[in-house]
Design a protein around this motif. Structure first.
Motif, PDB file in Angstrom:
ATOM      1  N   LYS A  81      37.885 -25.701  26.308  1.00 35.69           N
ATOM      2  CA  LYS A  81      38.263 -24.679  27.282  1.00 35.69           C
ATOM      3  C   LYS A  81      38.691 -25.270  28.623  1.00 35.69           C
ATOM      4  CE  LYS A  81      33.633 -23.952  29.240  1.00 35.69           C
ATOM      5  NZ  LYS A  81      32.591 -22.955  29.573  1.00 35.69           N
ATOM      6  N   GLU A  82      38.245 -26.502  28.922  1.00 32.59           N
ATOM      7  CA  GLU A  82      38.582 -27.132  30.197  1.00 32.59           C
ATOM      8  C   GLU A  82      40.095 -27.306  30.366  1.00 32.59           C
ATOM      9  OE1 GLU A  82      34.362 -27.951  29.394  1.00 32.59           O
ATOM     10  OE2 GLU A  82      36.198 -28.098  28.192  1.00 32.59           O
ATOM     11  N   ILE A  97      44.070 -22.707  21.279  1.00 33.12           N
ATOM     12  CA  ILE A  97      42.979 -21.728  21.261  1.00 33.12           C
ATOM     13  C   ILE A  97      41.789 -22.349  21.985  1.00 33.12           C
ATOM     14  CG2 ILE A  97      41.398 -20.377  19.830  1.00 33.12           C
ATOM     15  CD1 ILE A  97      43.481 -20.528  17.581  1.00 33.12           C
ATOM     16  N   PRO A  98      41.418 -21.836  23.163  1.00 32.80           N
ATOM     17  CA  PRO A  98      40.309 -22.444  23.905  1.00 32.80           C
ATOM     18  C   PRO A  98      38.969 -22.226  23.219  1.00 32.80           C
ATOM     19  CG  PRO A  98      41.021 -20.407  24.967  1.00 32.80           C
ATOM     20  CD  PRO A  98      42.004 -20.683  23.856  1.00 32.80           C
ATOM     21  N   VAL A  99      38.134 -23.259  23.223  1.00 29.72           N
ATOM     22  CA  VAL A  99      36.808 -23.146  22.614  1.00 29.72           C
ATOM     23  C   VAL A  99      35.772 -23.740  23.556  1.00 29.72           C
ATOM     24  CG1 VAL A  99      37.134 -25.320  21.363  1.00 29.72           C
ATOM     25  CG2 VAL A  99      35.415 -23.697  20.573  1.00 29.72           C
ATOM     26  N   ASP A 100      34.655 -23.054  23.672  1.00 25.21           N
ATOM     27  CA  ASP A 100      33.531 -23.531  24.473  1.00 25.21           C
ATOM     28  C   ASP A 100      32.645 -24.384  23.579  1.00 25.21           C
ATOM     29  OD1 ASP A 100      31.281 -23.938  26.041  1.00 25.21           O
ATOM     30  OD2 ASP A 100      31.270 -21.906  26.849  1.00 25.21           O
ATOM     31  N   ASP A 111      30.931 -20.116  20.134  1.00 24.00           N
ATOM     32  CA  ASP A 111      32.025 -19.361  20.733  1.00 24.00           C
ATOM     33  C   ASP A 111      32.614 -18.421  19.686  1.00 24.00           C
ATOM     34  OD1 ASP A 111      34.299 -18.435  22.005  1.00 24.00           O
ATOM     35  OD2 ASP A 111      34.734 -20.357  22.967  1.00 24.00           O
ATOM     36  N   LEU A 112      32.139 -17.172  19.683  1.00 22.74           N
ATOM     37  CA  LEU A 112      32.568 -16.199  18.682  1.00 22.74           C
ATOM     38  C   LEU A 112      34.032 -15.818  18.850  1.00 22.74           C
ATOM     39  CD1 LEU A 112      29.439 -13.852  18.532  1.00 22.74           C
ATOM     40  CD2 LEU A 112      30.048 -15.727  17.011  1.00 22.74           C
ATOM     41  N   GLU A 113      34.504 -15.786  20.097  1.00 29.71           N
ATOM     42  CA  GLU A 113      35.887 -15.393  20.363  1.00 29.71           C
ATOM     43  C   GLU A 113      36.873 -16.390  19.741  1.00 29.71           C
ATOM     44  OE1 GLU A 113      38.955 -13.010  21.592  1.00 29.71           O
ATOM     45  OE2 GLU A 113      36.792 -12.590  21.656  1.00 29.71           O
TER      46      GLU A 113
END
Length: 209
Positions: free
Chosen positions: A63-64, A81-84, A89-91
């Protein structure tokens, strides 16, 4: 629309700045519902993978990279696709599954972070296997030989596609997820070994001339 404009620019940029020799081209499929797994050495790995395939490839990226609004929009247009990585990260999971279910291609660097040594494949995270299993996707393993260097030639090996059909009908639990991840790890290692063998054979042929 933007992707169609940027695609030839990306190709030209790779040709001029980061030239690469690709082995295993016969294993490249441009069809969708494919999970691409690749070792991760530097930021250029992302355009390397994009260079291999026709059409848009979607990527899970930390996500950064999306903090800046302009860059976030650009990365989104290019399939990011940003991921935490610090929590479930469900989104991003929903978006990744949606990409595959709609017959598109998703690239994941399952080592989770850049491999600074580059000598061995690091232990893999389990998400990639789950995505492929749930969507019955084909998986294409890719190995990039070394960290990209400006004007330095690199080598990429595209391994044979495989899937998880042998586990069809089983419940996706921690034990199965571990099996899926282990199989992905083995296929990535095989791809690395195949590339090393090809390059060693080429080197020996040159010596014997």
């Amino acid at each position: 629309m933007l992707f169609a404009i940027l695609r030839p620019i990306l190709t030209l940029w790779i040709w001029l700045c980061y030239p690469v020799k690709v082995f295993g081209k016969e294993n490249i499929t441009h069809e969708g519902n494919v999970v691409v797994i690749c070792n991760h050495l530097c930021k250029v790995d992302v355009p390397y993978v994009g260079y291999l395939f026709k059409g848009k490839t979607y990527y899970l990226a930390k996500k950064e990279w999306f903090k800046n609004k302009i860059l976030a929009w650009l990365f989104g247009q290019m399939g990011g696709i940003p991921v935490d990585r610090d929590k479930a990260d469900l989104e991003s999971t929903k978006k990744a599954l949606s990409v595959l279910k709609s017959g598109k291609r998703l690239c994941i660097f399952p080592e989770g972070t850049r491999n600074k040594s580059g000598t061995e494949i690091m232990p893999l995270h389990g998400g990639a296997g789950m995505f492929a299993f749930k969507t019955k996707a084909k998986i294409i393993p890719i190995n990039i030989h070394h960290k990209a260097k400006f004007w330095g030639k690199n080598y990429i090996y595209v391994g044979k596609p495989f899937d998880f059909s042998e586990y069809a009908g089983q419940r996706l639990d921690a034990e199965l997820n571990e099996k899926l991840t282990q199989k992905m790890y083995e296929e990535l290692v095989n791809s690395k070994n195949e590339l090393e063998e090809i390059l060693n054979n080429r080197k020996n042929k040159k010596k014997n001339k």
